[in-house]
Design an enzyme around this catalytic site. Structure first.
Site, short mmCIF file in Angstrom:
data_model
loop_
_atom_site.label_atom_id
_atom_site.label_comp_id
_atom_site.label_asym_id
_atom_site.label_seq_id
_atom_site.Cartn_x
_atom_site.Cartn_y
_atom_site.Cartn_z
N LYS A 124 -31.93 54.96 -4.42
CA LYS A 124 -31.56 55.16 -5.83
C LYS A 124 -32.23 54.16 -6.77
O LYS A 124 -32.60 54.52 -7.89
CB LYS A 124 -30.04 55.12 -5.98
CG LYS A 124 -29.35 56.31 -5.33
CD LYS A 124 -27.85 56.27 -5.55
CE LYS A 124 -27.17 57.48 -4.89
NZ LYS A 124 -25.72 57.51 -5.15
N ASP A 153 -23.47 60.05 -10.92
CA ASP A 153 -22.44 59.60 -9.99
C ASP A 153 -21.17 59.14 -10.70
O ASP A 153 -20.06 59.52 -10.33
CB ASP A 153 -22.96 58.44 -9.13
CG ASP A 153 -23.88 58.91 -8.02
OD1 ASP A 153 -23.77 60.07 -7.60
OD2 ASP A 153 -24.72 58.10 -7.56
#
Length: 276
Positions: A62, A98
């Site tokens: 990420k 997220d």
């Protein structure tokens, strides 16, 4: 570029439910799309070879995904990590869904009021970075960030830019921190079967304990929370579905309904637990 092709890039990804979730969303929206899971240790090489219109990114890539983007959305810029890529004329645009996915699950499906909750965030990697800004925006109280590597806890606290609310602490400090209203486990330790021991004093009858993982990876932390007397135990399945819906909306301009696929996957997970 294959306009209808999307993917999840990470290592490992064989266990991921994301292809199943996006297939359900595509059927619901009447969109013809292909969504693959790409297991890649070399993120840059995998992204260079990918010819699709968008992708999700999971552990451990990420932060690297953020560096690979030409532009970043506000959420990705604050988090310093990217879990959603959208191909544009000038290269990849990076966003992070997220945190929004987590907050939607906790405040919607779980009906938790996050406001003013004294919060402990375990971990300072990509998962923790992705959810911390959204938790702050949702109105939690003080946020204590605890990580095995002190420098990473300090770096995340600095990046969040709220020194009056965000406090980096270290594993040795846990026993003296007292009880929390919300504990979020964003570590990857349980994926390797090495969940660290936590003081029982961290949780109590008002505590909501949340693991960003789901399935077997969440068992250790949630078992600890139950033994410590926490009121609510929540795994990351709802967050997974909700963040996927936000990614789908970025790609296709429509946010799918999440209840049906969440119910299907929850029944599947419960059946697997019962079988064990």
């Amino acid at each position: 570029m294959t306009a209808s092709r999307y993917a999840l890039i990470g290592h490992p990804v064989a266990h991921s439910l994301s292809p199943r979730i996006h297939a359900a969303f595509a059927r619901q929206a009447g969109i013809d799309m292909r969504y693959d899971a790409i297991d890649a240790e070399d993120f840059d090489a995998a992204l260079a070879a990918f010819d699709g219109a968008g992708a999700n990114v999971t552990l451990p890539h990420k932060q690297r995904a953020a560096a690979a983007c030409s532009t970043l959305g506000d959420r990705a810029r604050r988090a310093g990590v990217v879990n959603t890529l959208v191909r544009g004329d000038g290269g990849w645009h990076g966003d992070n869904t997220d945190g929004l996915g987590l907050v939607r699950d906790l405040t919607g499906r779980q009906r938790l009021d996050l406001r003013k909750r004294r919060t402990l965030l375990l971990g300072a990697g990509g998962g923790a970075r992705g959810v911390a800004p959204a938790l702050l925006d949702a109105g939690i109280g003080d946020l204590f960030v605890v990580n095995r590597t002190p420098e990473r806890a300090d770096a995340l606290a600095d990046a969040l830019g709220e020194p009056m609310r965000v406090h980096p602490r270290y594993l040795d400090d846990l026993k003296g921190l007292g009880e929390f209203d919300l504990i979020v486990n964003a570590t990857s330790a349980t994926r390797n079967g090495s969940f660290p021991g936590l003081p029982m004093s961290l949780a109590g009858p008002r505590t909501a304990a949340v693991d960003l993982s789901y399935g077997e990876a969440a068992v250790g932390f949630l078992a600890w929370a139950r033994a410590a007397g926490a009121r609510d135990m929540v795994d990351g399945l709802g967050m997974l579905v909700e963040q996927a819906a936000e990614s789908f909306a970025l790609w296709h301009g429509v946010r799918p309904d999440t209840d049906a696929i969440h119910a299907e996957l929850r029944a599947r997970e419960d059946a697997l637990v019962s079988a064990d």
